[in-house]
Design a protein around this motif. Sequence first.
Motif, PDB file in Angstrom:
ATOM      1  N   GLY A  56      44.216  30.236  36.975  1.00  9.00           N
ATOM      2  CA  GLY A  56      45.387  29.580  36.395  1.00  9.00           C
ATOM      3  C   GLY A  56      46.638  30.448  36.460  1.00  9.00           C
ATOM      4  N   LEU A  57      46.471  31.747  36.302  1.00  8.56           N
ATOM      5  CA  LEU A  57      47.612  32.674  36.338  1.00  8.56           C
ATOM      6  C   LEU A  57      48.079  32.997  37.751  1.00  8.56           C
ATOM      7  CD1 LEU A  57      46.463  35.275  33.647  1.00  8.56           C
ATOM      8  CD2 LEU A  57      48.271  33.556  33.410  1.00  8.56           C
ATOM      9  N   THR A  58      47.135  33.083  38.690  1.00 15.60           N
ATOM     10  CA  THR A  58      47.466  33.601  40.021  1.00 15.60           C
ATOM     11  C   THR A  58      47.264  32.603  41.162  1.00 15.60           C
ATOM     12  OG1 THR A  58      45.228  34.427  40.438  1.00 15.60           O
ATOM     13  CG2 THR A  58      46.770  35.929  39.312  1.00 15.60           C
ATOM     14  N   GLY A  59      46.466  31.572  40.920  1.00 13.97           N
ATOM     15  CA  GLY A  59      46.106  30.654  41.994  1.00 13.97           C
ATOM     16  C   GLY A  59      44.969  31.165  42.852  1.00 13.97           C
ATOM     17  N   ILE A  60      44.382  32.309  42.492  1.00 10.56           N
ATOM     18  CA  ILE A  60      43.300  32.919  43.273  1.00 10.56           C
ATOM     19  C   ILE A  60      41.960  32.556  42.645  1.00 10.56           C
ATOM     20  CG2 ILE A  60      42.257  35.108  44.000  1.00 10.56           C
ATOM     21  CD1 ILE A  60      45.121  36.305  43.887  1.00 10.56           C
ATOM     22  N   THR A  61      41.067  32.008  43.473  1.00 12.38           N
ATOM     23  CA  THR A  61      39.716  31.686  43.040  1.00 12.38           C
ATOM     24  C   THR A  61      38.817  32.890  43.292  1.00 12.38           C
ATOM     25  OG1 THR A  61      40.037  29.349  43.530  1.00 12.38           O
ATOM     26  CG2 THR A  61      37.764  30.124  43.380  1.00 12.38           C
ATOM     27  N   LEU A  62      38.081  33.293  42.281  1.00 12.39           N
ATOM     28  CA  LEU A  62      37.167  34.431  42.394  1.00 12.39           C
ATOM     29  C   LEU A  62      35.787  33.939  42.834  1.00 12.39           C
ATOM     30  CD1 LEU A  62      38.044  36.354  39.098  1.00 12.39           C
ATOM     31  CD2 LEU A  62      39.110  36.561  41.353  1.00 12.39           C
ATOM     32  N   ASP A  63      35.283  34.460  43.934  1.00  8.54           N
ATOM     33  CA  ASP A  63      33.950  34.137  44.431  1.00  8.54           C
ATOM     34  C   ASP A  63      32.984  35.184  43.871  1.00  8.54           C
ATOM     35  OD1 ASP A  63      31.622  33.559  45.777  1.00  8.54           O
ATOM     36  OD2 ASP A  63      32.508  33.656  47.785  1.00  8.54           O
ATOM     37  N   LEU A  64      32.565  34.978  42.653  1.00  9.02           N
ATOM     38  CA  LEU A  64      31.769  35.975  41.945  1.00  9.02           C
ATOM     39  C   LEU A  64      30.324  36.065  42.422  1.00  9.02           C
ATOM     40  CD1 LEU A  64      33.327  35.276  38.485  1.00  9.02           C
ATOM     41  CD2 LEU A  64      33.572  37.382  39.799  1.00  9.02           C
ATOM     42  N   ASP A  65      29.885  35.127  43.235  1.00  2.00           N
ATOM     43  CA  ASP A  65      28.540  35.219  43.799  1.00  2.00           C
ATOM     44  C   ASP A  65      28.493  36.221  44.950  1.00  2.00           C
ATOM     45  OD1 ASP A  65      27.417  33.324  42.060  1.00  2.00           O
ATOM     46  OD2 ASP A  65      28.110  31.682  43.337  1.00  2.00           O
ATOM     47  N   ARG A  66      29.620  36.411  45.626  1.00  2.00           N
ATOM     48  CA  ARG A  66      29.665  37.304  46.797  1.00  2.00           C
ATOM     49  C   ARG A  66      30.401  38.614  46.550  1.00  2.00           C
ATOM     50  NH1 ARG A  66      32.350  34.393  51.364  1.00  2.00           N
ATOM     51  NH2 ARG A  66      31.843  36.325  52.411  1.00  2.00           N
ATOM     52  N   PHE A  67      31.297  38.639  45.545  1.00  2.00           N
ATOM     53  CA  PHE A  67      32.164  39.801  45.361  1.00  2.00           C
ATOM     54  C   PHE A  67      32.257  40.203  43.898  1.00  2.00           C
ATOM     55  CE2 PHE A  67      33.772  37.396  49.011  1.00  2.00           C
ATOM     56  CZ  PHE A  67      33.765  38.373  49.986  1.00  2.00           C
ATOM     57  N   ASP A  68      32.590  41.472  43.684  1.00  5.04           N
ATOM     58  CA  ASP A  68      32.983  41.993  42.365  1.00  5.04           C
ATOM     59  C   ASP A  68      34.493  42.167  42.403  1.00  5.04           C
ATOM     60  OD1 ASP A  68      30.344  42.233  41.305  1.00  5.04           O
ATOM     61  OD2 ASP A  68      30.081  44.089  42.453  1.00  5.04           O
ATOM     62  N   TYR A  69      35.149  41.819  41.302  1.00  4.08           N
ATOM     63  CA  TYR A  69      36.605  41.877  41.232  1.00  4.08           C
ATOM     64  C   TYR A  69      37.031  42.763  40.065  1.00  4.08           C
ATOM     65  CZ  TYR A  69      36.540  37.773  44.260  1.00  4.08           C
ATOM     66  OH  TYR A  69      36.348  36.910  45.306  1.00  4.08           O
ATOM     67  N   PHE A  70      38.145  43.457  40.289  1.00  2.70           N
ATOM     68  CA  PHE A  70      38.710  44.320  39.259  1.00  2.70           C
ATOM     69  C   PHE A  70      40.221  44.144  39.223  1.00  2.70           C
ATOM     70  CE2 PHE A  70      34.764  46.103  40.643  1.00  2.70           C
ATOM     71  CZ  PHE A  70      34.158  46.513  39.477  1.00  2.70           C
ATOM     72  N   LEU A  71      40.763  44.091  38.035  1.00  2.00           N
ATOM     73  CA  LEU A  71      42.207  44.089  37.837  1.00  2.00           C
ATOM     74  C   LEU A  71      42.603  45.536  37.578  1.00  2.00           C
ATOM     75  CD1 LEU A  71      44.830  42.449  37.495  1.00  2.00           C
ATOM     76  CD2 LEU A  71      44.347  42.432  35.048  1.00  2.00           C
ATOM     77  N   GLU A  72      43.502  46.039  38.398  1.00  2.00           N
ATOM     78  CA  GLU A  72      43.943  47.428  38.266  1.00  2.00           C
ATOM     79  C   GLU A  72      45.408  47.481  37.859  1.00  2.00           C
ATOM     80  OE1 GLU A  72      42.945  50.063  41.477  1.00  2.00           O
ATOM     81  OE2 GLU A  72      41.283  48.776  42.080  1.00  2.00           O
ATOM     82  N   ALA A  73      45.704  48.198  36.791  1.00  2.00           N
ATOM     83  CA  ALA A  73      47.087  48.448  36.392  1.00  2.00           C
ATOM     84  C   ALA A  73      47.566  49.673  37.171  1.00  2.00           C
ATOM     85  CB  ALA A  73      47.157  48.706  34.892  1.00  2.00           C
ATOM     86  N   VAL A  74      48.703  49.536  37.836  1.00  2.00           N
ATOM     87  CA  VAL A  74      49.238  50.637  38.640  1.00  2.00           C
ATOM     88  C   VAL A  74      50.689  50.895  38.244  1.00  2.00           C
ATOM     89  CG1 VAL A  74      47.698  50.275  40.596  1.00  2.00           C
ATOM     90  CG2 VAL A  74      49.848  49.046  40.516  1.00  2.00           C
ATOM     91  N   ALA A  75      51.102  52.145  38.342  1.00  2.00           N
ATOM     92  CA  ALA A  75      52.493  52.508  38.044  1.00  2.00           C
ATOM     93  C   ALA A  75      53.392  51.953  39.134  1.00  2.00           C
ATOM     94  CB  ALA A  75      52.637  54.016  37.945  1.00  2.00           C
ATOM     95  N   ASP A  76      54.581  51.545  38.748  1.00  2.00           N
ATOM     96  CA  ASP A  76      55.566  51.040  39.731  1.00  2.00           C
ATOM     97  C   ASP A  76      56.090  52.160  40.590  1.00  2.00           C
ATOM     98  OD1 ASP A  76      55.407  48.399  38.976  1.00  2.00           O
ATOM     99  OD2 ASP A  76      56.966  48.591  37.471  1.00  2.00           O
TER     100      ASP A  76
END
Length: 76
Positions: A56-76
């Motif tokens: 809903g926030l990004t429009g990206i569908t997570l395929d959790l059966d095939r991949f692991d996903y991580f949200l990373e906070a990075v400095a600008d």
Amino acid sequence: MGFLLTRYAKDEEAPESETDVSSVAAEAFTALLAMPAAQLADVYPLDREHADGFRGLTGITLDLDRFDYFLEAVAD
């Protein structure tokens, strides 16, 4: 602060892809992860409980059966 969605193939240690999702406000990600904004400064695994909200926030569908996903906070 910026944000990356990092995707790993299951059982792999090297990331397969990184997608910049910095256009989403930090407050939206803290609400999704149920954490105070001050704590959003690291790497957070995304799982089934986050999948619909993340899409809903990004429009990206997570395929959790095939991949692991991580949200990373990075400095600008």
